[in-house]
Design a protein around this motif. Structure first.
Motif, PDB file in Angstrom:
ATOM      1  N   MET A 260      -4.280  43.356-104.054  1.00  0.00           N
ATOM      2  CA  MET A 260      -4.689  43.323-102.668  1.00  0.00           C
ATOM      3  C   MET A 260      -4.657  44.746-102.140  1.00  0.00           C
ATOM      4  SD  MET A 260      -3.112  41.173 -99.513  1.00  0.00           S
ATOM      5  CE  MET A 260      -1.545  41.918 -99.697  1.00  0.00           C
ATOM      6  N   GLU A 261      -5.600  45.021-101.263  1.00  0.00           N
ATOM      7  CA  GLU A 261      -5.722  46.366-100.697  1.00  0.00           C
ATOM      8  C   GLU A 261      -5.849  46.273 -99.177  1.00  0.00           C
ATOM      9  OE1 GLU A 261      -8.685  50.215-101.238  1.00  0.00           O
ATOM     10  OE2 GLU A 261      -9.280  48.286-102.069  1.00  0.00           O
ATOM     11  N   PHE A 262      -5.117  47.148 -98.484  1.00  0.00           N
ATOM     12  CA  PHE A 262      -5.226  47.278 -97.036  1.00  0.00           C
ATOM     13  C   PHE A 262      -5.973  48.564 -96.747  1.00  0.00           C
ATOM     14  CE2 PHE A 262      -0.796  45.219 -96.939  1.00  0.00           C
ATOM     15  CZ  PHE A 262      -1.320  43.948 -96.898  1.00  0.00           C
ATOM     16  N   VAL A 263      -7.087  48.465 -96.012  1.00  0.00           N
ATOM     17  CA  VAL A 263      -7.889  49.636 -95.678  1.00  0.00           C
ATOM     18  C   VAL A 263      -7.838  49.840 -94.165  1.00  0.00           C
ATOM     19  CG1 VAL A 263     -10.166  50.697 -95.804  1.00  0.00           C
ATOM     20  CG2 VAL A 263      -9.412  49.145 -97.637  1.00  0.00           C
ATOM     21  N   PRO A 264      -7.119  50.880 -93.704  1.00  0.00           N
ATOM     22  CA  PRO A 264      -7.088  51.147 -92.265  1.00  0.00           C
ATOM     23  C   PRO A 264      -8.478  51.521 -91.762  1.00  0.00           C
ATOM     24  CG  PRO A 264      -5.390  52.398 -93.417  1.00  0.00           C
ATOM     25  CD  PRO A 264      -6.298  51.816 -94.455  1.00  0.00           C
ATOM     26  N   LEU A 265      -8.852  50.977 -90.621  1.00  0.00           N
ATOM     27  CA  LEU A 265     -10.123  51.301 -89.980  1.00  0.00           C
ATOM     28  C   LEU A 265      -9.798  51.916 -88.627  1.00  0.00           C
ATOM     29  CD1 LEU A 265     -12.044  47.995 -90.799  1.00  0.00           C
ATOM     30  CD2 LEU A 265     -12.146  50.169 -92.027  1.00  0.00           C
ATOM     31  N   ASN A 266     -10.051  53.200 -88.520  1.00  0.00           N
ATOM     32  CA  ASN A 266      -9.691  53.924 -87.310  1.00  0.00           C
ATOM     33  C   ASN A 266     -10.854  54.818 -86.896  1.00  0.00           C
ATOM     34  OD1 ASN A 266      -7.550  53.716 -85.635  1.00  0.00           O
ATOM     35  ND2 ASN A 266      -6.262  55.199 -86.693  1.00  0.00           N
ATOM     36  N   PRO A 267     -11.965  54.224 -86.434  1.00  0.00           N
ATOM     37  CA  PRO A 267     -13.110  55.049 -86.039  1.00  0.00           C
ATOM     38  C   PRO A 267     -12.732  55.985 -84.896  1.00  0.00           C
ATOM     39  CG  PRO A 267     -13.370  52.805 -85.230  1.00  0.00           C
ATOM     40  CD  PRO A 267     -12.151  52.815 -86.103  1.00  0.00           C
ATOM     41  N   THR A 268     -13.394  57.136 -84.861  1.00  0.00           N
ATOM     42  CA  THR A 268     -13.102  58.121 -83.814  1.00  0.00           C
ATOM     43  C   THR A 268     -14.311  58.417 -82.941  1.00  0.00           C
ATOM     44  OG1 THR A 268     -13.565  59.901 -85.373  1.00  0.00           O
ATOM     45  CG2 THR A 268     -11.263  59.236 -85.131  1.00  0.00           C
ATOM     46  N   ASP A 269     -15.511  58.113 -83.419  1.00  0.00           N
ATOM     47  CA  ASP A 269     -16.717  58.367 -82.625  1.00  0.00           C
ATOM     48  C   ASP A 269     -17.026  57.164 -81.747  1.00  0.00           C
ATOM     49  OD1 ASP A 269     -17.092  60.883 -83.731  1.00  0.00           O
ATOM     50  OD2 ASP A 269     -18.368  60.114 -85.351  1.00  0.00           O
ATOM     51  N   GLY A 270     -17.162  57.405 -80.447  1.00  0.00           N
ATOM     52  CA  GLY A 270     -17.576  56.361 -79.518  1.00  0.00           C
ATOM     53  C   GLY A 270     -16.480  55.404 -79.114  1.00  0.00           C
ATOM     54  N   ILE A 271     -15.228  55.719 -79.435  1.00  0.00           N
ATOM     55  CA  ILE A 271     -14.109  54.855 -79.072  1.00  0.00           C
ATOM     56  C   ILE A 271     -12.892  55.727 -78.799  1.00  0.00           C
ATOM     57  CG2 ILE A 271     -13.366  54.499 -81.466  1.00  0.00           C
ATOM     58  CD1 ILE A 271     -12.647  51.587 -80.640  1.00  0.00           C
ATOM     59  N   TYR A 272     -12.004  55.241 -77.967  1.00  0.00           N
ATOM     60  CA  TYR A 272     -10.777  55.975 -77.673  1.00  0.00           C
ATOM     61  C   TYR A 272      -9.932  56.079 -78.946  1.00  0.00           C
ATOM     62  CZ  TYR A 272      -8.918  51.242 -77.440  1.00  0.00           C
ATOM     63  OH  TYR A 272      -8.581  49.944 -77.744  1.00  0.00           O
ATOM     64  N   PRO A 273      -9.132  57.140 -79.081  1.00  0.00           N
ATOM     65  CA  PRO A 273      -8.324  57.294 -80.292  1.00  0.00           C
ATOM     66  C   PRO A 273      -7.124  56.351 -80.292  1.00  0.00           C
ATOM     67  CG  PRO A 273      -7.914  59.110 -78.776  1.00  0.00           C
ATOM     68  CD  PRO A 273      -9.024  58.283 -78.168  1.00  0.00           C
ATOM     69  N   ALA A 274      -6.775  55.891 -81.461  1.00  0.00           N
ATOM     70  CA  ALA A 274      -5.541  55.115 -81.624  1.00  0.00           C
ATOM     71  C   ALA A 274      -4.371  56.087 -81.545  1.00  0.00           C
ATOM     72  CB  ALA A 274      -5.549  54.399 -82.963  1.00  0.00           C
ATOM     73  N   SER A 275      -3.237  55.611 -81.055  1.00  0.00           N
ATOM     74  CA  SER A 275      -2.050  56.462 -81.021  1.00  0.00           C
ATOM     75  C   SER A 275      -1.400  56.489 -82.403  1.00  0.00           C
ATOM     76  CB  SER A 275      -1.073  55.981 -79.948  1.00  0.00           C
ATOM     77  OG  SER A 275      -0.625  54.681 -80.243  1.00  0.00           O
ATOM     78  N   ASP A 276      -0.334  57.246 -82.532  1.00  0.00           N
ATOM     79  CA  ASP A 276       0.302  57.430 -83.839  1.00  0.00           C
ATOM     80  C   ASP A 276       1.005  56.188 -84.377  1.00  0.00           C
ATOM     81  OD1 ASP A 276      -0.538  60.059 -83.907  1.00  0.00           O
ATOM     82  OD2 ASP A 276       1.357  60.857 -83.144  1.00  0.00           O
ATOM     83  N   ASP A 277       1.179  55.151 -83.551  1.00  0.00           N
ATOM     84  CA  ASP A 277       1.951  54.001 -84.008  1.00  0.00           C
ATOM     85  C   ASP A 277       1.120  52.761 -84.325  1.00  0.00           C
ATOM     86  OD1 ASP A 277       1.373  53.533 -81.303  1.00  0.00           O
ATOM     87  OD2 ASP A 277       3.222  52.407 -80.987  1.00  0.00           O
ATOM     88  N   TYR A 278      -0.208  52.857 -84.295  1.00  0.00           N
ATOM     89  CA  TYR A 278      -1.034  51.712 -84.676  1.00  0.00           C
ATOM     90  C   TYR A 278      -2.416  52.193 -85.116  1.00  0.00           C
ATOM     91  CZ  TYR A 278      -4.191  51.635 -80.633  1.00  0.00           C
ATOM     92  OH  TYR A 278      -5.173  51.934 -79.732  1.00  0.00           O
ATOM     93  N   VAL A 279      -3.195  51.293 -85.721  1.00  0.00           N
ATOM     94  CA  VAL A 279      -4.595  51.552 -86.065  1.00  0.00           C
ATOM     95  C   VAL A 279      -5.447  50.506 -85.355  1.00  0.00           C
ATOM     96  CG1 VAL A 279      -4.129  52.612 -88.302  1.00  0.00           C
ATOM     97  CG2 VAL A 279      -4.491  50.154 -88.181  1.00  0.00           C
ATOM     98  N   HIS A 280      -6.731  50.827 -85.190  1.00  0.00           N
ATOM     99  CA  HIS A 280      -7.622  49.876 -84.518  1.00  0.00           C
ATOM    100  C   HIS A 280      -7.802  48.587 -85.330  1.00  0.00           C
ATOM    101  CE1 HIS A 280      -8.802  52.169 -81.038  1.00  0.00           C
ATOM    102  NE2 HIS A 280      -9.124  53.211 -81.783  1.00  0.00           N
ATOM    103  N   ALA A 281      -7.849  48.701 -86.649  1.00  0.00           N
ATOM    104  CA  ALA A 281      -8.071  47.516 -87.481  1.00  0.00           C
ATOM    105  C   ALA A 281      -7.602  47.795 -88.905  1.00  0.00           C
ATOM    106  CB  ALA A 281      -9.555  47.141 -87.491  1.00  0.00           C
ATOM    107  N   VAL A 282      -7.409  46.724 -89.659  1.00  0.00           N
ATOM    108  CA  VAL A 282      -7.114  46.822 -91.084  1.00  0.00           C
ATOM    109  C   VAL A 282      -8.011  45.825 -91.800  1.00  0.00           C
ATOM    110  CG1 VAL A 282      -5.419  46.350 -92.898  1.00  0.00           C
ATOM    111  CG2 VAL A 282      -4.716  47.577 -90.856  1.00  0.00           C
ATOM    112  N   GLU A 283      -8.760  46.306 -92.773  1.00  0.00           N
ATOM    113  CA  GLU A 283      -9.527  45.425 -93.641  1.00  0.00           C
ATOM    114  C   GLU A 283      -8.619  45.026 -94.801  1.00  0.00           C
ATOM    115  OE1 GLU A 283     -13.367  45.570 -96.649  1.00  0.00           O
ATOM    116  OE2 GLU A 283     -13.115  47.159 -95.157  1.00  0.00           O
TER     117      GLU A 283
END
Length: 128
Positions: free
Chosen positions: A1-24
């Protein structure tokens, strides 16, 4: 199993250091949905302080996940329900410690709990 963090930076506010926007999650065979879990001891009594309840809630989450042969490393989504907005910083610090610094999608909500003694409730989804 693989967890892929998804943290886009263009066109969206940045995630802070303690979370990510999504995980695939790739290749997961099992999912566990954990009910909101409070900072209660084995007798059902709440910890006397916020820090005690945070320690208890994470101990309870670990116990529940162990029943599915999982650990906090399997958590892919987390919700925190806080009785007071002033609990946010302590809650985030406890989450970071519990997850060993691993960032997952998370939401913190300030809500009235069913008992005024319950200061925090954590709900998670885990995958394996």
């Amino acid at each position: 199993m693989e967890f892929v963090p998804l943290n886009p930076t263009d066109g969206i506010y940045p995630a802070s250091d303690d979370y990510v926007h999504a995980v695939e999650v790739r290749g997961a065979g099992r999912l566990v949905f954990v009910s909101g879990t409070m900072g209660l001891d084995h007798r059902g009594l709440p910890g006397a302080t916020l820090d005690e309840q945070l320690d208890l809630v994470w101990s309870n989450v670990r116990t529940i996940l162990a029943a599915a042969d999982m650990t906090v490393d399997n958590i892919v989504r987390l919700w925190s329900y806080l009785r007071d907005v002033s609990y946010a910083e302590a809650n985030a610090a406890a989450r970071i410690r519990a997850l060993g610094g691993r960032r997952v999608p998370t939401t913190a909500i300030v809500a009235q709990t069913l008992s005024s003694d319950w200061l925090v409730e954590i709900e998670v989804i885990a995958a394996a």
